[in-house]
Design a protein around this motif. Structure first.
Motif, PDB file in Angstrom:
ATOM      1  N   ASN A 231       3.051   0.594  20.080  1.00 50.81           N
ATOM      2  CA  ASN A 231       2.966   1.408  18.860  1.00 50.81           C
ATOM      3  C   ASN A 231       4.155   1.174  17.931  1.00 50.81           C
ATOM      4  O   ASN A 231       4.011   1.204  16.700  1.00 50.81           O
ATOM      5  CB  ASN A 231       2.872   2.892  19.220  1.00 50.81           C
ATOM      6  N   ASP A 232       5.329   0.947  18.532  1.00 48.51           N
ATOM      7  CA  ASP A 232       6.516   0.708  17.718  1.00 48.51           C
ATOM      8  C   ASP A 232       6.380  -0.569  16.900  1.00 48.51           C
ATOM      9  O   ASP A 232       6.705  -0.603  15.708  1.00 48.51           O
ATOM     10  CB  ASP A 232       7.752   0.628  18.619  1.00 48.51           C
ATOM     11  N   MET A 233       5.867  -1.623  17.515  1.00 44.26           N
ATOM     12  CA  MET A 233       5.723  -2.886  16.793  1.00 44.26           C
ATOM     13  C   MET A 233       4.587  -2.839  15.777  1.00 44.26           C
ATOM     14  O   MET A 233       4.664  -3.482  14.728  1.00 44.26           O
ATOM     15  CB  MET A 233       5.508  -4.050  17.768  1.00 44.26           C
ATOM     16  N   VAL A 234       3.554  -2.080  16.074  1.00 39.65           N
ATOM     17  CA  VAL A 234       2.493  -1.890  15.072  1.00 39.65           C
ATOM     18  C   VAL A 234       3.086  -1.262  13.823  1.00 39.65           C
ATOM     19  O   VAL A 234       2.856  -1.719  12.697  1.00 39.65           O
ATOM     20  CB  VAL A 234       1.348  -1.019  15.633  1.00 39.65           C
ATOM     21  N   SER A 235       3.879  -0.210  13.997  1.00 39.00           N
ATOM     22  CA  SER A 235       4.501   0.481  12.858  1.00 39.00           C
ATOM     23  C   SER A 235       5.450  -0.445  12.107  1.00 39.00           C
ATOM     24  O   SER A 235       5.475  -0.459  10.868  1.00 39.00           O
ATOM     25  CB  SER A 235       5.269   1.717  13.341  1.00 39.00           C
ATOM     26  N   TYR A 236       6.225  -1.222  12.843  1.00 41.19           N
ATOM     27  CA  TYR A 236       7.195  -2.127  12.225  1.00 41.19           C
ATOM     28  C   TYR A 236       6.491  -3.198  11.386  1.00 41.19           C
ATOM     29  O   TYR A 236       6.844  -3.427  10.222  1.00 41.19           O
ATOM     30  CB  TYR A 236       8.048  -2.792  13.306  1.00 41.19           C
ATOM     31  N   LEU A 237       5.499  -3.842  11.964  1.00 41.58           N
ATOM     32  CA  LEU A 237       4.815  -4.929  11.254  1.00 41.58           C
ATOM     33  C   LEU A 237       3.993  -4.410  10.084  1.00 41.58           C
ATOM     34  O   LEU A 237       3.923  -5.064   9.037  1.00 41.58           O
ATOM     35  CB  LEU A 237       3.936  -5.716  12.228  1.00 41.58           C
ATOM     36  N   GLU A 238       3.381  -3.245  10.231  1.00 40.64           N
ATOM     37  CA  GLU A 238       2.624  -2.671   9.105  1.00 40.64           C
ATOM     38  C   GLU A 238       3.540  -2.364   7.929  1.00 40.64           C
ATOM     39  O   GLU A 238       3.122  -2.434   6.770  1.00 40.64           O
ATOM     40  CB  GLU A 238       1.902  -1.412   9.559  1.00 40.64           C
ATOM     41  N   GLN A 239       4.778  -2.048   8.221  1.00 40.84           N
ATOM     42  CA  GLN A 239       5.739  -1.735   7.170  1.00 40.84           C
ATOM     43  C   GLN A 239       6.072  -2.956   6.319  1.00 40.84           C
ATOM     44  O   GLN A 239       6.277  -2.845   5.108  1.00 40.84           O
ATOM     45  CB  GLN A 239       7.023  -1.184   7.808  1.00 40.84           C
ATOM     46  N   GLU A 243      -0.294  -7.329   3.827  1.00 45.59           N
ATOM     47  CA  GLU A 243      -1.510  -8.115   3.662  1.00 45.59           C
ATOM     48  C   GLU A 243      -2.104  -8.591   4.989  1.00 45.59           C
ATOM     49  O   GLU A 243      -3.140  -9.268   5.017  1.00 45.59           O
ATOM     50  CB  GLU A 243      -1.250  -9.325   2.755  1.00 45.59           C
ATOM     51  N   VAL A 244      -1.448  -8.254   6.105  1.00 44.27           N
ATOM     52  CA  VAL A 244      -1.919  -8.676   7.434  1.00 44.27           C
ATOM     53  C   VAL A 244      -2.439  -7.452   8.183  1.00 44.27           C
ATOM     54  O   VAL A 244      -1.793  -6.407   8.209  1.00 44.27           O
ATOM     55  CB  VAL A 244      -0.787  -9.353   8.231  1.00 44.27           C
ATOM     56  N   LEU A 245      -3.611  -7.591   8.812  1.00 46.65           N
ATOM     57  CA  LEU A 245      -4.186  -6.507   9.606  1.00 46.65           C
ATOM     58  C   LEU A 245      -3.537  -6.508  10.996  1.00 46.65           C
ATOM     59  O   LEU A 245      -3.465  -7.553  11.647  1.00 46.65           O
ATOM     60  CB  LEU A 245      -5.699  -6.686   9.726  1.00 46.65           C
TER      61      LEU A 245
END
Length: 258
Positions: A231-239, A243-245
């Motif tokens: 979950n931490d990396m999902v939040s980091y990358l979404e930030q 343009e990437v899902l």
């Protein structure tokens, strides 16, 4: 967005040089020039994770634990790791791992905050100049029994159960947490006067020896504490990658107690 550009985003916060010398982090399989529209995040690159990533049409997989640790003399489908590499290449999926660099620059602080530690400090320092290292040590928000502490850890990390070495009625407040395998740092817990040490992969002898030296141990499992990476990396990358899902693997504990 190209894989190499995503790597730059990751390494801006979690540089590879922060990893241990024995570790194997970074791009382990695939092309740096791969066009990435979807990333799949998981703790381990298991067969199930790779198959799910393929079904979801992922272009890149990012995990915490490296799939490849030891040197491989050949890549074929005759070996279970080789078979995974072959499948990733067949589907043109780039595979990236971030292990001990994330442990000291992300996991340690995150686990301490999730546990609600007060007056928090680095548990095992790996870089004195930058004050980084494994785990955190500090004080629980209030005194509690070890039984209450076990329930608290289960609730904070969404766990079905933990193993306790210690008297469940003992009152504790000073706690250390080290996600992953913590048996090699029991001496640190003792020297820093932790009353309870929360970690994973503790054997019978590790547990009773720690207890004999004054430290109770809560074994919450290797996966049990480290799945917070997902979950931490999902939040980091979404930030940073608008343009990437970003998709993630479901939390699935690797063993069951029946």
């Amino acid at each position: 967005m190209l894989c190499r550009d995503i790597m730059k985003v990751i390494e801006a916060t979690y540089p590879k040089h922060a990893a241990e010398a024995w570790d194997n982090v970074g791009l382990l399989v695939g092309r740096t020039e791969k066009e990435v529209k979807k990333i799949f995040i998981a703790l381990d690159a298991t067969d199930e994770v790779i198959e799910t990533a393929i079904q979801k049409g992922a272009d890149m997989i990012v995990t915490h634990h490296p799939m490849i640790f030891s040197p491989m003399k050949k890549i074929t489908d005759e070996h279970f790791i080789g078979s995974r590499v072959v499948k990733l290449l067949q589907h043109d999926i780039s595979y990236y791992a971030m292990h001990t660099n994330y442990d000291v620059l992300g996991m340690a602080e995150l686990s301490g905050h999730l546990l609600g530690l007060q007056d928090m400090d680095v548990f095992e320092v790996t870089d004195t100049e930058n004050a980084i290292g494994y785990g955190r040590i500090g004080y629980l928000e209030k005194e509690m029994t070890l039984e209450e502490c076990c329930e608290y850890v289960k609730q904070r990390f969404s766990l079905p159960g933990v193993r306790l070495f210690g008297n469940k009625n003992k009152i504790v407040k000073r706690a250390a947490i080290l996600p992953g395998s913590g048996k090699d740092m029991i001496t640190t817990a003792i020297s820093k006067k932790a009353e309870v040490y929360i970690t994973g992969d503790i054997s019978h002898h590790d547990g009773i020896d720690a207890l004999a030296q004054g430290v109770a141990v809560i074994d919450a499992g290797h996966y049990g504490l480290e799945h917070i990476f997902v979950n931490d990396m999902v939040s980091y990358l979404e930030q940073y990658l608008e343009e990437v899902l970003i998709e993630k693997a479901e939390i699935f504990h690797p063993f069951q107690i029946i």
